[in-house]
Design a protein around this motif. Structure first.
Motif, PDB file in Angstrom:
ATOM      1  N   GLY A 191      10.462  -5.838  -2.992  1.00 30.59           N
ATOM      2  CA  GLY A 191       9.504  -6.672  -2.282  1.00 30.59           C
ATOM      3  C   GLY A 191       9.990  -7.003  -0.888  1.00 30.59           C
ATOM      4  N   VAL A 192       9.333  -7.944  -0.252  1.00 28.72           N
ATOM      5  CA  VAL A 192       9.680  -8.326   1.115  1.00 28.72           C
ATOM      6  C   VAL A 192      11.019  -9.056   1.154  1.00 28.72           C
ATOM      7  N   GLY A 193      11.629  -9.086   2.328  1.00 26.60           N
ATOM      8  CA  GLY A 193      12.901  -9.766   2.484  1.00 26.60           C
ATOM      9  C   GLY A 193      12.736 -11.238   2.811  1.00 26.60           C
ATOM     10  N   PHE A 194      13.823 -11.985   2.641  1.00 21.72           N
ATOM     11  CA  PHE A 194      13.829 -13.418   2.908  1.00 21.72           C
ATOM     12  C   PHE A 194      15.098 -13.787   3.656  1.00 21.72           C
ATOM     13  N   ASN A 195      14.987 -14.819   4.470  1.00 21.40           N
ATOM     14  CA  ASN A 195      16.162 -15.367   5.136  1.00 21.40           C
ATOM     15  C   ASN A 195      15.889 -16.832   5.437  1.00 21.40           C
ATOM     16  N   PRO A 196      16.595 -17.751   4.759  1.00 22.41           N
ATOM     17  CA  PRO A 196      16.318 -19.180   4.940  1.00 22.41           C
ATOM     18  C   PRO A 196      16.663 -19.712   6.325  1.00 22.41           C
ATOM     19  N   TYR A 197      17.345 -18.913   7.140  1.00 21.39           N
ATOM     20  CA  TYR A 197      17.573 -19.333   8.518  1.00 21.39           C
ATOM     21  C   TYR A 197      16.302 -19.231   9.345  1.00 21.39           C
ATOM     22  N   GLN A 212      14.744 -24.035  -4.032  1.00 23.86           N
ATOM     23  CA  GLN A 212      13.426 -24.689  -4.052  1.00 23.86           C
ATOM     24  C   GLN A 212      12.304 -23.656  -4.144  1.00 23.86           C
ATOM     25  N   ALA A 213      12.435 -22.559  -3.394  1.00 24.18           N
ATOM     26  CA  ALA A 213      11.411 -21.510  -3.438  1.00 24.18           C
ATOM     27  C   ALA A 213      11.351 -20.862  -4.814  1.00 24.18           C
ATOM     28  N   LEU A 214      12.506 -20.550  -5.396  1.00 17.43           N
ATOM     29  CA  LEU A 214      12.537 -19.908  -6.710  1.00 17.43           C
ATOM     30  C   LEU A 214      12.032 -20.849  -7.803  1.00 17.43           C
ATOM     31  N   LYS A 215      12.355 -22.126  -7.683  1.00 17.01           N
ATOM     32  CA  LYS A 215      11.918 -23.101  -8.687  1.00 17.01           C
ATOM     33  C   LYS A 215      10.393 -23.225  -8.739  1.00 17.01           C
ATOM     34  N   SER A 216       9.720 -22.882  -7.642  1.00 18.86           N
ATOM     35  CA  SER A 216       8.257 -22.948  -7.643  1.00 18.86           C
ATOM     36  C   SER A 216       7.653 -21.920  -8.595  1.00 18.86           C
ATOM     37  N   MET A 254       8.927 -18.999   1.983  1.00 18.72           N
ATOM     38  CA  MET A 254       9.515 -18.045   1.039  1.00 18.72           C
ATOM     39  C   MET A 254       8.780 -18.080  -0.293  1.00 18.72           C
ATOM     40  N   ALA A 255       8.416 -19.274  -0.755  1.00 18.82           N
ATOM     41  CA  ALA A 255       7.724 -19.409  -2.041  1.00 18.82           C
ATOM     42  C   ALA A 255       6.397 -18.670  -2.036  1.00 18.82           C
ATOM     43  N   ILE A 256       5.674 -18.745  -0.935  1.00 18.16           N
ATOM     44  CA  ILE A 256       4.385 -18.049  -0.838  1.00 18.16           C
ATOM     45  C   ILE A 256       4.584 -16.545  -0.985  1.00 18.16           C
ATOM     46  N   GLN A 257       5.599 -15.999  -0.321  1.00 16.42           N
ATOM     47  CA  GLN A 257       5.830 -14.557  -0.372  1.00 16.42           C
ATOM     48  C   GLN A 257       6.424 -14.101  -1.705  1.00 16.42           C
TER      49      GLN A 257
END
Length: 280
Positions: free
Chosen positions: A28-34, A78-82, A41-44
């Motif tokens: 899937g798409v990449g993520f970077n909390p910076y 937080q994003a994963l917990k959603s 991130m949760a939406i994606q």
């Protein structure tokens, strides 16, 4: 079941280890909390593959770019917990993924050359030293964004062979205005700049394109590898698409600098899967 993620700025490799030992996978798409909030991130993350697993995952091991600081790790949690509210979640830096996948339990230097770049000195159990990774504006030597930026800068200034200039212009409909819009106004300019590395790889037989990679790898060694103690006596390993698809140039640059290159792999996800299978 166990969910493993190896996430960079451009893409994320997901692996599921089922109770019967079977493995399923998804990219899937990449993520970077910076560069992204927990909400973004949760939406994606809400794609069909992950949504279908939401009630079955017991443990998540997430390795990601930008996940060294505690507050950034908290954003990813937080994003994963959603999606996985009842799962136990462990977050680690993408350097740990590179070290586990390439060094295993042996000492060595682990490097990432993908959209961005990073490195660490690993003693076989833990990371004992690492260099600053200030991101694509202030660093990322040897990474795709850095190399793509060089290409685009040379295009704007017409400081490249005419045949390369003309092909870029026709193939990508490039203009200075388009480049500046993507770099200064559109989201994820590092991904945009890195996207031109495929073109550079396709034209690596051209001395100009070859030197873009070669010189950037030398800069990476100078900024990172040479600052580790006894670096020339240690095996140096690489993870990432830039390293993998240009491994011949990378090995030549390293050999010219007296470095010992061991493994060069595109993604650490297979090694991480083996590493975590014993946790079932």
């Amino acid at each position: 079941m166990i969910l493993i993620a190896d996430s960079g700025s451009s893409k994320t490799d997901w692996r599921v280890i089922h109770q019967d030992g079977k493995i399923s996978q998804h990219r899937g798409v990449g993520f970077n909390p910076y560069y992204q909030t927990a909400e973004e991130m949760a939406i994606q993350m809400r794609d069909e593959f992950l949504q279908n697993l939401s009630d079955e995952i017991e443990q998540i091991y997430y390795y990601g770019a930008g996940c060294s600081a505690p507050e950034r790790k908290a954003e990813v949690v937080q994003a994963l917990k959603s999606i996985f509210p009842d799962s136990a979640i462990e977050i680690d830096h993408d350097l740990a993924a590179a070290a586990h996948a390439t060094c295993g339990h042996q000492a060595g230097i682990a490097c990432i050359l993908g959209t961005g770049s990073n490195s660490c000195d690993y003693d076989g159990e833990k990371i004992v030293d690492s260099r600053p990774a200030p991101g694509y504006i202030l660093g990322d030597e040897g990474g795709g964004g850095y190399i793509g930026r060089k290409l685009l800068r040379d295009f704007i200034n017409q400081e490249m062979p005419s045949e390369i200039f003309q092909e870029l212009k026709v193939r990508f409909h490039l203009t200075q205005a388009i480049i500046q819009d993507h770099v200064y106004r559109q989201p994820f300019p590092n991904r945009y700049m890195a996207s031109f590395c495929r073109f550079i790889t396709e034209h690596a037989s051209n001395p100009y394109c070859y030197r873009l990679f070669y010189d950037s790898f030398i800069e990476f060694f100078e900024k990172h590898i040479f600052k580790y103690k006894d670096c020339k006596s240690k095996q140096v390993n690489f993870v990432g698409s830039i390293a993998f698809y240009n491994s011949d140039i990378l090995r030549k640059a390293a050999r010219d600098q007296g470095l010992q290159v061991n493994l060069i792999i595109e993604s650490p996800i297979a090694g991480l899967t083996l590493y975590h299978q014993n946790k079932l």
